[in-house]
Write a protein that holds these residues in place. Structure first.
Motif, PDB file in Angstrom:
ATOM      1  N   PHE A   1       3.150  -1.570  16.222  1.00 47.13           N
ATOM      2  CA  PHE A   1       3.157  -0.611  15.116  1.00 47.13           C
ATOM      3  C   PHE A   1       3.190  -1.340  13.779  1.00 47.13           C
ATOM      4  CE2 PHE A   1       4.454   3.190  17.737  1.00 47.13           C
ATOM      5  CZ  PHE A   1       3.363   3.961  17.371  1.00 47.13           C
ATOM      6  N   GLN A   2       3.954  -2.430  13.693  1.00 43.44           N
ATOM      7  CA  GLN A   2       3.970  -3.174  12.435  1.00 43.44           C
ATOM      8  C   GLN A   2       2.581  -3.697  12.099  1.00 43.44           C
ATOM      9  OE1 GLN A   2       6.515  -3.609  10.081  1.00 43.44           O
ATOM     10  NE2 GLN A   2       4.690  -4.235   8.948  1.00 43.44           N
ATOM     11  N   TRP A   3       1.841  -4.137  13.112  1.00 46.51           N
ATOM     12  CA  TRP A   3       0.473  -4.574  12.836  1.00 46.51           C
ATOM     13  C   TRP A   3      -0.364  -3.401  12.323  1.00 46.51           C
ATOM     14  CZ3 TRP A   3      -2.444  -8.288  11.448  1.00 46.51           C
ATOM     15  CH2 TRP A   3      -3.839  -8.148  11.525  1.00 46.51           C
ATOM     16  N   ALA A   4      -0.145  -2.210  12.866  1.00 44.33           N
ATOM     17  CA  ALA A   4      -0.883  -1.032  12.407  1.00 44.33           C
ATOM     18  C   ALA A   4      -0.572  -0.736  10.944  1.00 44.33           C
ATOM     19  CB  ALA A   4      -0.533   0.179  13.271  1.00 44.33           C
ATOM     20  N   TRP A   5       0.719  -0.745  10.584  1.00 42.52           N
ATOM     21  CA  TRP A   5       1.077  -0.453   9.178  1.00 42.52           C
ATOM     22  C   TRP A   5       0.551  -1.552   8.259  1.00 42.52           C
ATOM     23  CZ3 TRP A   5       2.136   3.883  11.039  1.00 42.52           C
ATOM     24  CH2 TRP A   5       3.122   4.149  11.986  1.00 42.52           C
ATOM     25  N   SER A   6       0.746  -2.813   8.645  1.00 38.16           N
ATOM     26  CA  SER A   6       0.331  -3.933   7.780  1.00 38.16           C
ATOM     27  C   SER A   6      -1.183  -3.969   7.599  1.00 38.16           C
ATOM     28  CB  SER A   6       0.814  -5.265   8.371  1.00 38.16           C
ATOM     29  OG  SER A   6       2.210  -5.340   8.403  1.00 38.16           O
ATOM     30  N   SER A   7      -1.917  -3.948   8.706  1.00 41.72           N
ATOM     31  CA  SER A   7      -3.379  -4.037   8.610  1.00 41.72           C
ATOM     32  C   SER A   7      -3.957  -2.785   7.957  1.00 41.72           C
ATOM     33  CB  SER A   7      -3.997  -4.257   9.990  1.00 41.72           C
ATOM     34  OG  SER A   7      -3.695  -3.190  10.878  1.00 41.72           O
ATOM     35  N   GLY A   8      -3.358  -1.627   8.229  1.00 43.02           N
ATOM     36  CA  GLY A   8      -3.836  -0.404   7.590  1.00 43.02           C
ATOM     37  C   GLY A   8      -3.658  -0.453   6.083  1.00 43.02           C
ATOM     38  N   GLN A   9      -2.498  -0.915   5.647  1.00 43.88           N
ATOM     39  CA  GLN A   9      -2.253  -1.009   4.205  1.00 43.88           C
ATOM     40  C   GLN A   9      -3.193  -2.002   3.547  1.00 43.88           C
ATOM     41  OE1 GLN A   9      -0.991  -3.502   2.107  1.00 43.88           O
ATOM     42  NE2 GLN A   9      -0.164  -2.332   0.371  1.00 43.88           N
ATOM     43  N   VAL A  10      -3.372  -3.172   4.168  1.00 47.74           N
ATOM     44  CA  VAL A  10      -4.242  -4.203   3.590  1.00 47.74           C
ATOM     45  C   VAL A  10      -5.691  -3.717   3.533  1.00 47.74           C
ATOM     46  CG1 VAL A  10      -5.194  -6.514   3.979  1.00 47.74           C
ATOM     47  CG2 VAL A  10      -2.739  -6.102   4.259  1.00 47.74           C
ATOM     48  N   ALA A  11      -6.166  -3.074   4.594  1.00 47.35           N
ATOM     49  CA  ALA A  11      -7.542  -2.584   4.616  1.00 47.35           C
ATOM     50  C   ALA A  11      -7.741  -1.446   3.618  1.00 47.35           C
ATOM     51  CB  ALA A  11      -7.915  -2.123   6.026  1.00 47.35           C
ATOM     52  N   GLY A  12      -6.770  -0.522   3.561  1.00 49.55           N
ATOM     53  CA  GLY A  12      -6.902   0.611   2.640  1.00 49.55           C
ATOM     54  C   GLY A  12      -6.895   0.181   1.191  1.00 49.55           C
ATOM     55  N   VAL A  13      -5.943  -0.671   0.836  1.00 51.50           N
ATOM     56  CA  VAL A  13      -5.864  -1.167  -0.544  1.00 51.50           C
ATOM     57  C   VAL A  13      -7.081  -2.026  -0.861  1.00 51.50           C
ATOM     58  CG1 VAL A  13      -4.570  -2.666  -2.101  1.00 51.50           C
ATOM     59  CG2 VAL A  13      -3.355  -1.037  -0.651  1.00 51.50           C
ATOM     60  N   GLY A  14      -7.494  -2.859   0.084  1.00 60.93           N
ATOM     61  CA  GLY A  14      -8.663  -3.708  -0.137  1.00 60.93           C
ATOM     62  C   GLY A  14      -9.919  -2.905  -0.388  1.00 60.93           C
ATOM     63  N   ALA A  15     -10.114  -1.858   0.393  1.00 59.61           N
ATOM     64  CA  ALA A  15     -11.302  -1.016   0.207  1.00 59.61           C
ATOM     65  C   ALA A  15     -11.246  -0.281  -1.121  1.00 59.61           C
ATOM     66  CB  ALA A  15     -11.400  -0.019   1.371  1.00 59.61           C
ATOM     67  N   ALA A  16     -10.068   0.230  -1.478  1.00 60.06           N
ATOM     68  CA  ALA A  16      -9.925   0.974  -2.729  1.00 60.06           C
ATOM     69  C   ALA A  16     -10.192   0.080  -3.936  1.00 60.06           C
ATOM     70  CB  ALA A  16      -8.535   1.587  -2.814  1.00 60.06           C
ATOM     71  N   ARG A  17      -9.659  -1.114  -3.912  1.00 55.58           N
ATOM     72  CA  ARG A  17      -9.871  -2.039  -5.038  1.00 55.58           C
ATOM     73  C   ARG A  17     -11.320  -2.442  -5.149  1.00 55.58           C
ATOM     74  NH1 ARG A  17      -4.502  -5.887  -4.171  1.00 55.58           N
ATOM     75  NH2 ARG A  17      -2.991  -4.430  -5.140  1.00 55.58           N
ATOM     76  N   ALA A  18     -11.984  -2.627  -4.026  1.00 53.97           N
ATOM     77  CA  ALA A  18     -13.393  -2.980  -4.070  1.00 53.97           C
ATOM     78  C   ALA A  18     -14.229  -1.842  -4.664  1.00 53.97           C
ATOM     79  CB  ALA A  18     -13.889  -3.317  -2.671  1.00 53.97           C
ATOM     80  N   LEU A  19     -13.876  -0.623  -4.310  1.00 52.59           N
ATOM     81  CA  LEU A  19     -14.591   0.535  -4.875  1.00 52.59           C
ATOM     82  C   LEU A  19     -14.348   0.654  -6.361  1.00 52.59           C
ATOM     83  CD1 LEU A  19     -13.873   3.096  -2.011  1.00 52.59           C
ATOM     84  CD2 LEU A  19     -16.132   2.352  -2.757  1.00 52.59           C
TER      85      LEU A  19
END
Length: 433
Positions: A409-427
């Motif tokens: 679950f920690q991997w889910a929260w960590s990777s989800g946050q990194v991917a979501g923030v990364g995609a948002a910043r790129a946009l």
């Protein structure tokens, strides 16, 4: 930024489980004006969250490191974990109204002891943030479009400037996980590693004495060994015997290592050390000097565990009986009638017992999936694909699987946050350009 009438959004999250919901929430938190849609093929969202931890949801652990995971390198996993670690996870859930409590071995659960609390908090935050949730919406194809990527399936087509692929693995297929994300990633140029059940009970040969010990538990160290004796993997903890074989933390943690090793070399062995702190030579001397005391009495009274507060101070009686059967003696045999070879077989049973594992209980009983897209194929600061610009990956679709205790679950929260923030910043960056 907004979705248009033709089924286009700024960010599409494919998979609305733990990682996907986290990615969608953090994308909106980072850039609120983004049009974010999360889709999932399941009729009921968050089914895996609801059944995890016996319905309590082991959210994370007090201490989480890259060494707690297999698949991709610990160093790569650590780089993602450091961006959103267990401390920040705890703070985030507190902000959502989910207070966590610590239990043995560092496990953290919601104080309500209800997984529903976790799911309701995530879905509630999606609603407050303005994330559009669409389900059931299954994605069968994902490819390049005019201005990004296009996802298509039986329920329609959605175009997106960026996509987070968070479809999960193959474990617990009744919750909607079927490994489809591996195929989508492969179509876009990735090379997922071999998938296998992880955190799954193991099956012993029919008729093995240990299969009659259902419900018995003891502390043990399990080792996967190559034919030449080299240790390939080690797991230590409670070992639970079942009507078909082995379960409990030690067996679940070692399972992915045995499965993948056995696929490539059928001669690999699983060895149990039931007295992990004992010296074989000393054990043989003690058995030699039993006198009138029986095998059952001595092994039932003598400390053979690991010396930890959670370890038993003696072997369970039914396990002693089974070990005696395997050694070819009666548990009631007094020491003075115990032949030398029988003593050696008993010592071997305590310190190096080969377990004849013939398989595992499959994805239907697995808590996680080993294998997936290697982190080497992703930019670790944003989990964006190195093969397909505009695609980010999170969760179990990545080649990362943790041991028991809230690590997946920690991997889910960590990777989800990194991917979501990364995609948002790129946009956001593309808009400013």
């Amino acid at each position: 930024m907004a979705a248009d009438g033709a089924g286009r959004v700024d960010l599409l999250v494919i998979g609305a489980g733990a990682a996907g919901l986290t990615a969608a929430i953090w994308a909106k938190r980072s850039v609120p004006e983004l049009a974010v849609t999360a889709v999932d093929g399941a009729r009921t969202l968050g089914a895996k969250i609801l059944v995890s931890g016996g319905g309590r949801c082991n959210v994370t652990n007090e201490v989480v490191r890259g060494d707690d995971f297999a698949g991709s390198s610990p160093r790569a996993v650590d780089k993602v974990l450091r961006q959103f670690d267990a401390v920040r996870t705890r703070e985030w859930f507190a902000s959502l109204g989910v207070v966590l409590k610590g239990e043995e071995d560092g496990k953290l659960f919601p104080v309500t002891d209800r997984a529903q609390t976790v799911l309701e908090a995530l879905l509630g935050e999606c609603h407050r943030a303005g994330v559009e949730l669409r389900h059931p919406f299954r994605v069968d194809a994902l490819g390049a479009g005019e201005a990004g990527l296009v996802a298509a399936g039986p329920q329609g087509t959605i175009g997106a400037r960026r996509v987070v692929l968070a479809t999960g693995g193959c474990s617990l297929p009744k919750t909607g996980s079927d490994g489809a994300g591996f195929g989508l990633a492969r179509e876009l140029g990735h090379r997922p590693t071999e998938a296998a059940p992880a955190l799954v009970p193991l099956v012993l040969t029919e008729g093995h004495p240990f299969r009659a010990l259902s419900g018995v538990a003891t502390f043990a160290r399990l080792e996967v060994r190559a034919p030449n004796g080299r240790r390939l993997a080690v797991a230590e903890g409670s070992l639970l015997f079942t009507h078909v074989g082995l379960s409990g933390p030690a067996a679940l943690d070692i399972s992915r290592h045995w499965i993948l090793a056995a696929r490539h070399d059928p001669q690999v062995r699983l060895v149990a050390v039931l007295a992990p702190r004992a010296e074989p030579e000393r054990l043989e001397v003690e058995l030699r000097d039993l006198g009138g005391r029986t095998v059952r009495t001595v092994l039932g009274q003598r400390f053979v565990g690991a010396g930890t507060p959670s370890a038993p101070d003696r072997l369970p009686e039914r396990l002693i009986e089974a070990l005696a059967v395997l050694a070819g003696v009666e548990a009631a045999t007094p020491g003075y009638r115990l032949p030398r070879e029988a003593r050696r077989r008993l010592v071997k049973g305590l310190t190096e017992l080969e377990l004849p594992v013939v398989g595992d209980r499959g994805y239907a009983h697995a808590e996680a999936t080993a294998g997936g897209v290697p982190l080497a194929e992703l930019e670790l600061r944003s989990l964006e694909s190195r093969r397909c610009p505009g695609l980010h990956l999170a969760g179990e679709v990545c080649d990362v699987d943790g041991r028991l205790g809230g690590f997946n679950f920690q991997w889910a929260w960590s990777s989800g946050q990194v991917a979501g923030v990364g995609a948002a910043r790129a946009l956001l960056a593309s808009e400013s350009r």
